[in-house]
Design a protein around this motif. Structure first.
Motif, PDB file in Angstrom:
ATOM      1  N   LEU A  18      42.684  34.116  39.008  1.00  0.00           N
ATOM      2  CA  LEU A  18      43.506  35.089  39.348  1.00  0.00           C
ATOM      3  C   LEU A  18      43.141  35.897  40.474  1.00  0.00           C
ATOM      4  CD1 LEU A  18      44.535  36.137  35.503  1.00  0.00           C
ATOM      5  CD2 LEU A  18      45.967  34.842  36.960  1.00  0.00           C
ATOM      6  N   HIS A  19      42.000  35.950  41.073  1.00  0.00           N
ATOM      7  CA  HIS A  19      41.869  36.984  42.079  1.00  0.00           C
ATOM      8  C   HIS A  19      42.369  37.088  43.377  1.00  0.00           C
ATOM      9  CE1 HIS A  19      39.388  33.424  43.735  1.00  0.00           C
ATOM     10  NE2 HIS A  19      39.427  34.089  44.973  1.00  0.00           N
ATOM     11  N   LYS A  20      42.913  36.031  43.529  1.00  0.00           N
ATOM     12  CA  LYS A  20      44.181  35.990  44.663  1.00  0.00           C
ATOM     13  C   LYS A  20      45.056  36.721  44.514  1.00  0.00           C
ATOM     14  CE  LYS A  20      42.714  31.476  46.514  1.00  0.00           C
ATOM     15  NZ  LYS A  20      42.909  30.090  46.850  1.00  0.00           N
ATOM     16  N   TYR A  21      45.708  37.096  43.304  1.00  0.00           N
ATOM     17  CA  TYR A  21      46.714  37.941  42.857  1.00  0.00           C
ATOM     18  C   TYR A  21      46.570  39.213  42.458  1.00  0.00           C
ATOM     19  CZ  TYR A  21      48.091  32.728  42.707  1.00  0.00           C
ATOM     20  OH  TYR A  21      48.341  31.479  43.108  1.00  0.00           O
ATOM     21  N   VAL A  22      45.253  39.386  41.938  1.00  0.00           N
ATOM     22  CA  VAL A  22      44.996  40.930  41.397  1.00  0.00           C
ATOM     23  C   VAL A  22      43.770  41.471  42.548  1.00  0.00           C
ATOM     24  CG1 VAL A  22      44.376  42.011  39.628  1.00  0.00           C
ATOM     25  CG2 VAL A  22      45.618  40.097  39.125  1.00  0.00           C
ATOM     26  N   PRO A  23      44.411  42.536  43.047  1.00  0.00           N
ATOM     27  CA  PRO A  23      43.146  43.246  44.053  1.00  0.00           C
ATOM     28  C   PRO A  23      42.237  43.873  43.008  1.00  0.00           C
ATOM     29  CG  PRO A  23      45.394  44.062  44.660  1.00  0.00           C
ATOM     30  CD  PRO A  23      45.635  43.152  43.143  1.00  0.00           C
ATOM     31  N   SER A  24      40.891  43.746  43.567  1.00  0.00           N
ATOM     32  CA  SER A  24      39.662  44.319  42.900  1.00  0.00           C
ATOM     33  C   SER A  24      39.710  43.923  41.517  1.00  0.00           C
ATOM     34  CB  SER A  24      39.877  45.999  42.553  1.00  0.00           C
ATOM     35  OG  SER A  24      40.253  46.680  43.999  1.00  0.00           O
ATOM     36  N   THR A  65      42.398  49.348  30.884  1.00  0.00           N
ATOM     37  CA  THR A  65      42.568  50.191  29.346  1.00  0.00           C
ATOM     38  C   THR A  65      44.022  49.897  28.668  1.00  0.00           C
ATOM     39  OG1 THR A  65      41.327  51.909  30.129  1.00  0.00           O
ATOM     40  CG2 THR A  65      42.662  52.377  28.089  1.00  0.00           C
ATOM     41  N   VAL A  66      44.996  49.880  29.429  1.00  0.00           N
ATOM     42  CA  VAL A  66      46.350  49.499  28.760  1.00  0.00           C
ATOM     43  C   VAL A  66      46.724  47.997  28.340  1.00  0.00           C
ATOM     44  CG1 VAL A  66      48.929  49.204  29.392  1.00  0.00           C
ATOM     45  CG2 VAL A  66      47.871  51.215  30.093  1.00  0.00           C
ATOM     46  N   ALA A  67      46.135  47.002  29.483  1.00  0.00           N
ATOM     47  CA  ALA A  67      45.828  45.633  29.212  1.00  0.00           C
ATOM     48  C   ALA A  67      45.123  45.315  27.749  1.00  0.00           C
ATOM     49  CB  ALA A  67      45.646  44.968  30.238  1.00  0.00           C
ATOM     50  N   ASP A  68      44.015  45.978  27.454  1.00  0.00           N
ATOM     51  CA  ASP A  68      43.140  46.002  26.603  1.00  0.00           C
ATOM     52  C   ASP A  68      43.500  46.338  25.306  1.00  0.00           C
ATOM     53  OD1 ASP A  68      40.573  45.647  25.277  1.00  0.00           O
ATOM     54  OD2 ASP A  68      40.035  47.552  25.633  1.00  0.00           O
ATOM     55  N   LEU A 119      49.421  40.824  34.881  1.00  0.00           N
ATOM     56  CA  LEU A 119      48.364  39.854  35.178  1.00  0.00           C
ATOM     57  C   LEU A 119      46.898  40.403  34.752  1.00  0.00           C
ATOM     58  CD1 LEU A 119      49.345  38.760  38.836  1.00  0.00           C
ATOM     59  CD2 LEU A 119      49.557  37.526  36.536  1.00  0.00           C
ATOM     60  N   LEU A 120      46.670  41.519  34.583  1.00  0.00           N
ATOM     61  CA  LEU A 120      45.685  42.120  33.583  1.00  0.00           C
ATOM     62  C   LEU A 120      45.619  41.557  32.507  1.00  0.00           C
ATOM     63  CD1 LEU A 120      44.753  45.568  35.521  1.00  0.00           C
ATOM     64  CD2 LEU A 120      43.746  43.371  35.902  1.00  0.00           C
ATOM     65  N   LEU A 121      46.645  41.853  31.881  1.00  0.00           N
ATOM     66  CA  LEU A 121      46.847  41.277  30.459  1.00  0.00           C
ATOM     67  C   LEU A 121      46.576  39.718  30.325  1.00  0.00           C
ATOM     68  CD1 LEU A 121      47.457  41.554  27.450  1.00  0.00           C
ATOM     69  CD2 LEU A 121      49.892  41.169  28.297  1.00  0.00           C
ATOM     70  N   VAL A 122      46.856  38.928  31.312  1.00  0.00           N
ATOM     71  CA  VAL A 122      46.650  37.481  31.349  1.00  0.00           C
ATOM     72  C   VAL A 122      44.997  37.258  31.503  1.00  0.00           C
ATOM     73  CG1 VAL A 122      47.028  35.294  32.748  1.00  0.00           C
ATOM     74  CG2 VAL A 122      48.834  36.884  32.210  1.00  0.00           C
ATOM     75  N   PHE A 123      44.431  38.198  32.488  1.00  0.00           N
ATOM     76  CA  PHE A 123      43.130  38.083  32.824  1.00  0.00           C
ATOM     77  C   PHE A 123      42.217  38.408  31.433  1.00  0.00           C
ATOM     78  CE2 PHE A 123      38.968  40.242  33.723  1.00  0.00           C
ATOM     79  CZ  PHE A 123      38.582  39.074  34.189  1.00  0.00           C
ATOM     80  N   CYS A 124      42.618  39.358  30.586  1.00  0.00           N
ATOM     81  CA  CYS A 124      41.992  39.675  29.451  1.00  0.00           C
ATOM     82  C   CYS A 124      42.141  38.704  28.444  1.00  0.00           C
ATOM     83  CB  CYS A 124      42.572  41.334  29.083  1.00  0.00           C
ATOM     84  SG  CYS A 124      41.894  42.659  29.959  1.00  0.00           S
ATOM     85  N   ALA A 125      43.251  38.291  28.439  1.00  0.00           N
ATOM     86  CA  ALA A 125      43.747  37.093  27.335  1.00  0.00           C
ATOM     87  C   ALA A 125      42.900  35.726  27.635  1.00  0.00           C
ATOM     88  CB  ALA A 125      45.281  36.928  27.475  1.00  0.00           C
ATOM     89  N   ILE A 126      42.743  35.641  28.914  1.00  0.00           N
ATOM     90  CA  ILE A 126      41.722  34.535  29.150  1.00  0.00           C
ATOM     91  C   ILE A 126      40.403  34.621  28.673  1.00  0.00           C
ATOM     92  CG2 ILE A 126      40.755  33.109  31.161  1.00  0.00           C
ATOM     93  CD1 ILE A 126      43.289  33.384  32.620  1.00  0.00           C
ATOM     94  N   MET A 127      39.673  35.845  28.942  1.00  0.00           N
ATOM     95  CA  MET A 127      38.583  36.090  28.420  1.00  0.00           C
ATOM     96  C   MET A 127      38.170  36.113  27.175  1.00  0.00           C
ATOM     97  SD  MET A 127      37.245  39.444  30.935  1.00  0.00           S
ATOM     98  CE  MET A 127      35.590  39.438  29.984  1.00  0.00           C
ATOM     99  N   VAL A 128      39.357  36.666  26.256  1.00  0.00           N
ATOM    100  CA  VAL A 128      39.306  36.558  24.626  1.00  0.00           C
ATOM    101  C   VAL A 128      39.651  35.091  24.216  1.00  0.00           C
ATOM    102  CG1 VAL A 128      40.548  37.374  22.715  1.00  0.00           C
ATOM    103  CG2 VAL A 128      39.914  38.873  24.591  1.00  0.00           C
TER     104      VAL A 128
END
Length: 400
Positions: free
Chosen positions: A116-122, A159-162, A317-326
């Motif tokens: 996802l890094h191409k779609y989510v800055p930082s 924080t919101v996504a988490d 997309l941050l929610l998706v990223f956190c979901a991948i980690m979990v």
């Protein structure tokens, strides 16, 4: 958009939280469908619905009070019957699967970043702070945010996504013991014991909720007073260690974090007392009941900050990223449990300890009736505080 009930309407919010906890426990004891869903999920879902309908606020000092006071008070109550020798032996097993899950979290951070890094800055910042958070907890989230000077808008979005993901993930973990696939492929001795004895805890069966227990005013007084005394002593001892132990090198810093952590001191003091003064603490009736009710209140609080609308508009997309980690954490934990012959209960609580920390893990263990895992879950989750920063710093140094 403001909520119908404001953050400073303290008594109203307390009424709602305790009402959700009591109502969910009543429903579980009354109806078969509710006993399958479990009171924990009912309380969590109720708060999630109320907050997303803007009936109650997503932030309030009341919720902070639950985290700061209700949870610490409930932990001694749930440990009064714990034998320390047995707990340390069992926590050694849980520690093994917890460490496996920690590597799963780290692997998930890298997979999520490269996807996802191409779609989510930082996104590297988020990967670092969430690695620490999903191995340790909020302490690591804050520490790593400061260590890498993470911009405030990224912290807010993460924080919101988490918050939403944690609520959804607890639904999954609570439901897993009832799913035939997991029961078929993993051992589940604690679930079997509960089912065979007919004594379910809060989440298995109606008998524990509605059972008749003679509790005297003396029991209530001693349970509550003992918990206050233990928490007060633990806070002072942890604060003292935090002040007197220097942090000049990595070893001392780790020692400071370990002995200066109130949850670890609280757990240790309680288990020492429960082991060497077992005749007193084991005789106190009502400790489990009061502690489990407090945990039900806490499960409601978990669902409150999960704002679905903010996720949709601010951080999908941050929610998706956190979901991948979990998800990777869970998959690696289950794979490790299968290979190393850990039970399903140990895998679930270890993953909870990774993702949720030392408050949510014992809450789930006690809610499911897995009493032998309550103490160990706190110990391994506190250990996550120690190693979470190291894993997060490694991830941050590579990806930022």
């Amino acid at each position: 958009m403001g909520s119908l009930i404001k953050a400073d309407q303290t008594w109203v919010l307390w009424a709602i939280l305790t009402g959700l906890a009591a109502g969910s426990i009543y429903l579980e004891g009354k109806y078969k469908w509710a006993s399958k869903v479990t009171s924990s999920i009912i309380a969590l879902a109720g708060a999630l619905i109320l907050s997303n309908l803007h009936i109650i606020p997503t932030e309030s000092p009341v919720y902070d009070t639950v985290w700061s006071y209700i949870i610490p008070l409930s932990i001694p109550m749930l440990l009064f019957n714990c034998n320390m020798k047995k707990i340390w032996k069992e926590s050694g097993r849980l520690l093994g699967i917890f460490i496996i899950g920690s590597f799963g979290t780290t692997l998930g951070a890298f997979i999520g970043y490269f996807a996802l890094h191409k779609y989510v800055p930082s996104l590297g910042y988020v990967a670092a702070i969430m690695t620490g958070s999903y191995i340790g907890g909020g302490v690591n989230f804050v520490a790593l945010s400061d260590a890498f000077n993470v911009p405030s808008d990224i912290i807010a979005s993460a924080t919101v996504a988490d918050n939403l993901l944690m609520a959804l993930y607890f639904f999954v973990l609570l439901a897993m013991p009832s799913i035939p696939f997991f029961k078929k492929h993993f051992s589940h001795p604690l679930v079997d014991e509960i089912e065979s004895s007919g004594m379910a805890a809060l989440t298995s069966d109606n008998s524990n909720i509605s059972r008749k227990t003679e509790i005297t005013i003396k029991d209530v007084a001693f349970v509550i007073a003992s918990s206050f005394i233990i928490v007060a002593a633990s806070t002072e001892v942890a604060g003292l260690f935090s002040k007197i132990i220097p942090t000049g090198n990595a070893f001392l810093k780790a020692l400071n974090s370990l002995l200066g952590n109130m949850y670890l001191v609280l757990t240790t003091i309680t288990m020492l007392l429960a082991t060497f003064k077992s005749e007193f603490f084991s005789s106190l009736r009502g400790a489990q009941e009061i502690g489990m009710f407090f945990m039900a209140v806490f499960m409601a609080v978990i669902g409150v900050p999960a704002s679905i609308s903010q996720i949709i508009y601010k951080a999908p997309l941050l929610l998706v990223f956190c979901a991948i980690m979990v998800l990777i954490n869970l998959l690696v934990t289950l794979l490790g449990a299968k290979i190393c012959k850990f039970s399903l209960e140990e895998a679930i609580i270890a993953s909870n300890a990774n993702i949720g920390g030392p408050a949510t893990a014992p809450a789930m263990a006690s809610a499911k009736g897995w009493t032998p895992l309550v103490g160990p879950s706190i110990l391994v989750a506190v250990f996550g505080y120690i190693i979470g920063n190291y894993f997060g710093i490694i991830v941050g140094n590579i990806l930022i």
